[in-house]
Scaffold this active site. Structure first.
Site, PDB file in Angstrom:
ATOM      1  N   LYS A  52      56.373  28.999  -4.385  1.00 31.18           N
ATOM      2  CA  LYS A  52      55.856  29.910  -3.360  1.00 31.18           C
ATOM      3  C   LYS A  52      56.965  30.356  -2.395  1.00 31.18           C
ATOM      4  O   LYS A  52      57.078  31.523  -2.060  1.00 31.18           O
ATOM      5  CB  LYS A  52      54.736  29.240  -2.542  1.00 31.18           C
ATOM      6  CG  LYS A  52      53.573  28.704  -3.346  1.00 31.18           C
ATOM      7  CD  LYS A  52      52.472  28.158  -2.446  1.00 31.18           C
ATOM      8  CE  LYS A  52      52.851  27.008  -1.552  1.00 31.18           C
ATOM      9  NZ  LYS A  52      53.189  25.745  -2.243  1.00 31.18           N
ATOM     10  N   ARG A  96      46.217  24.926   4.482  1.00 30.04           N
ATOM     11  CA  ARG A  96      46.179  23.844   3.493  1.00 30.04           C
ATOM     12  C   ARG A  96      44.856  23.110   3.517  1.00 30.04           C
ATOM     13  O   ARG A  96      44.653  22.193   2.716  1.00 30.04           O
ATOM     14  CB  ARG A  96      47.294  22.851   3.785  1.00 30.04           C
ATOM     15  CG  ARG A  96      48.540  22.998   2.897  1.00 30.04           C
ATOM     16  CD  ARG A  96      49.558  22.007   3.384  1.00 30.04           C
ATOM     17  NE  ARG A  96      50.524  21.581   2.444  1.00 30.04           N
ATOM     18  CZ  ARG A  96      51.762  22.073   2.356  1.00 30.04           C
ATOM     19  NH1 ARG A  96      52.126  23.081   3.097  1.00 30.04           N
ATOM     20  NH2 ARG A  96      52.620  21.559   1.505  1.00 30.04           N
ATOM     21  N   ARG A 155      64.588  18.394  -7.482  1.00 35.10           N
ATOM     22  CA  ARG A 155      64.972  19.406  -6.485  1.00 35.10           C
ATOM     23  C   ARG A 155      65.985  18.836  -5.480  1.00 35.10           C
ATOM     24  O   ARG A 155      65.855  17.699  -5.040  1.00 35.10           O
ATOM     25  CB  ARG A 155      63.720  19.871  -5.735  1.00 35.10           C
ATOM     26  CG  ARG A 155      64.012  20.908  -4.663  1.00 35.10           C
ATOM     27  CD  ARG A 155      62.770  21.621  -4.235  1.00 35.10           C
ATOM     28  NE  ARG A 155      61.933  20.825  -3.351  1.00 35.10           N
ATOM     29  CZ  ARG A 155      60.852  21.317  -2.742  1.00 35.10           C
ATOM     30  NH1 ARG A 155      60.464  22.557  -2.964  1.00 35.10           N
ATOM     31  NH2 ARG A 155      60.138  20.548  -1.949  1.00 35.10           N
ATOM     32  N   ARG A 158      65.232  15.994  -0.386  1.00 35.29           N
ATOM     33  CA  ARG A 158      64.284  15.872   0.727  1.00 35.29           C
ATOM     34  C   ARG A 158      63.609  14.508   0.662  1.00 35.29           C
ATOM     35  O   ARG A 158      63.312  14.028  -0.436  1.00 35.29           O
ATOM     36  CB  ARG A 158      63.210  16.968   0.593  1.00 35.29           C
ATOM     37  CG  ARG A 158      63.517  18.205   1.389  1.00 35.29           C
ATOM     38  CD  ARG A 158      62.584  19.346   1.059  1.00 35.29           C
ATOM     39  NE  ARG A 158      61.164  19.056   1.206  1.00 35.29           N
ATOM     40  CZ  ARG A 158      60.203  19.988   1.146  1.00 35.29           C
ATOM     41  NH1 ARG A 158      60.526  21.243   0.936  1.00 35.29           N
ATOM     42  NH2 ARG A 158      58.934  19.664   1.277  1.00 35.29           N
ATOM     43  N   ARG A 164      51.514  13.869  -2.517  1.00 30.65           N
ATOM     44  CA  ARG A 164      51.357  15.268  -2.092  1.00 30.65           C
ATOM     45  C   ARG A 164      50.467  16.027  -3.069  1.00 30.65           C
ATOM     46  O   ARG A 164      49.670  16.884  -2.664  1.00 30.65           O
ATOM     47  CB  ARG A 164      52.736  15.943  -1.988  1.00 30.65           C
ATOM     48  CG  ARG A 164      53.531  15.441  -0.787  1.00 30.65           C
ATOM     49  CD  ARG A 164      55.010  15.765  -0.909  1.00 30.65           C
ATOM     50  NE  ARG A 164      55.308  17.169  -0.769  1.00 30.65           N
ATOM     51  CZ  ARG A 164      56.437  17.739  -1.219  1.00 30.65           C
ATOM     52  NH1 ARG A 164      57.332  17.022  -1.851  1.00 30.65           N
ATOM     53  NH2 ARG A 164      56.636  19.017  -1.042  1.00 30.65           N
TER      54      ARG A 164
HETATM   55  P1  AMP Z   1      56.009  22.096   2.316  1.00 32.77           P
HETATM   56  O1  AMP Z   1      57.444  22.363   2.645  1.00 32.77           O
HETATM   57  O2  AMP Z   1      55.134  23.307   2.450  1.00 32.77           O
HETATM   58  O3  AMP Z   1      55.842  21.385   0.994  1.00 32.77           O
HETATM   59  O4  AMP Z   1      55.467  21.075   3.434  1.00 32.77           O
HETATM   60  C1  AMP Z   1      56.065  19.809   3.622  1.00 32.77           C
HETATM   61  C2  AMP Z   1      55.128  18.914   4.408  1.00 32.77           C
HETATM   62  O5  AMP Z   1      54.878  19.497   5.703  1.00 32.77           O
HETATM   63  C3  AMP Z   1      53.737  18.716   3.813  1.00 32.77           C
HETATM   64  O6  AMP Z   1      53.717  17.705   2.822  1.00 32.77           O
HETATM   65  C4  AMP Z   1      52.928  18.331   5.059  1.00 32.77           C
HETATM   66  O7  AMP Z   1      53.198  16.995   5.458  1.00 32.77           O
HETATM   67  C5  AMP Z   1      53.544  19.251   6.119  1.00 32.77           C
HETATM   68  N1  AMP Z   1      52.834  20.546   6.181  1.00 32.77           N
HETATM   69  C6  AMP Z   1      53.322  21.762   5.841  1.00 32.77           C
HETATM   70  N2  AMP Z   1      52.403  22.711   6.000  1.00 32.77           N
HETATM   71  C7  AMP Z   1      51.268  22.089   6.424  1.00 32.77           C
HETATM   72  C8  AMP Z   1      49.956  22.529   6.741  1.00 32.77           C
HETATM   73  N3  AMP Z   1      49.586  23.809   6.638  1.00 32.77           N
HETATM   74  N4  AMP Z   1      49.058  21.596   7.148  1.00 32.77           N
HETATM   75  C9  AMP Z   1      49.400  20.304   7.274  1.00 32.77           C
HETATM   76  N5  AMP Z   1      50.604  19.812   6.977  1.00 32.77           N
HETATM   77  C10 AMP Z   1      51.555  20.694   6.551  1.00 32.77           C
END
Ligand code: AMP
Length: 213
Positions: free
Chosen positions: A13, A88, A127, A160, A171
């Protein structure tokens, strides 16, 4: 146009949002990036978010909703924006819809990046990312030319904390339990389009262009 990119972590994405965002002049709003910026800045929000993110869980709805509503209210979002990794949960989606109605706006499209779990595991566990400029790498598919040194800026290429296999599986579970219900949410509103995100990025970009045409 206001577009939501929906899909599991590692479905591409972010890569596609950056690309199409630059083409169309739509800011790319990623709550994950915003939270990582808060962590780097050492803010109180960042400190709290880091512990939750390292466990692969979700940051509270009101926190991310606040971040997004603040960001999409800025003038550069007037012609549209892309939401990546937000909403989310159903609570986040409803909160966003309510706020948009207040501004006489609505989500135009929700695009589901469809990719099987085993592929997500392979993509995310390999990654790597430059700790300075954020350039993405993969140990198998696109490694840096010189060990752990970033090809573009010479920064350190790292993994990461939440890309460890145990956290990736958590996740994915959180995605299926809390985020996947949004597929039905947007389908009922007739906003949903699905694309095959297990194809090469160039193919995904083509499919995305035809969906947004
Ligand atoms: P991402 O980079 O989008 O995979 O997000 C990394 C982490 O950030 C996720 O596993 C959540 O812990 C937190 N996070 C990101 N976006 C959200 C969201 N919309 N709601 C809650 N937690 C989020």
């Amino acid at each position: 146009m206001i577009v939501v990119f929906l899909g599991p972590p590692g479905s591409g994405k972010g890569t596609q949002a950056k690309r199409i965002g630059q083409q169309r002049g739509w800011p790319h709003l990623s709550t994950g990036d915003m939270l990582r910026a808060a962590i780097t800045a050492g803010s109180e929000l960042g400190l709290k978010a880091k512990a939750v993110m390292d466990r692969g869980e979700l940051v509270p709805d009101q926190v991310v909703l606040g971040l997004i509503l603040d960001r999409c209210g800025r003038p550069d979002c007037n012609n549209g924006f892309i939401l990546d990794g937000f909403p989310r949960t159903i609570v986040q989606a409803e909160g966003l819809d309510r706020a948009l109605v207040g501004k006489k706006l609505e989500i135009d499209r929700a695009i589901l990046f469809d990719v099987p779990d085993d592929e997500v595991e392979e993509r995310l566990s390999g990654r790597r990312v430059c700790s300075q400029c954020g350039a993405p790498y993969h140990v198998k598919f696109s490694p840096p030319k010189a060990g752990r040194i970033c090809d573009s800026c010479g920064g350190q290429v790292v993994q990461r904390d939440d890309d460890q296999l145990g956290v990736i599986r958590k996740r994915l579970k959180v995605y299926h339990d809390q985020t996947a219900p949004l597929i039905e949410y947007y389908r009922k509103k007739k906003k949903l389009k699905t694309l095959d995100a297990s194809q090469l990025p160039e193919k995904v970009a083509d499919e995305l262009l035809s969906i947004l045409r």
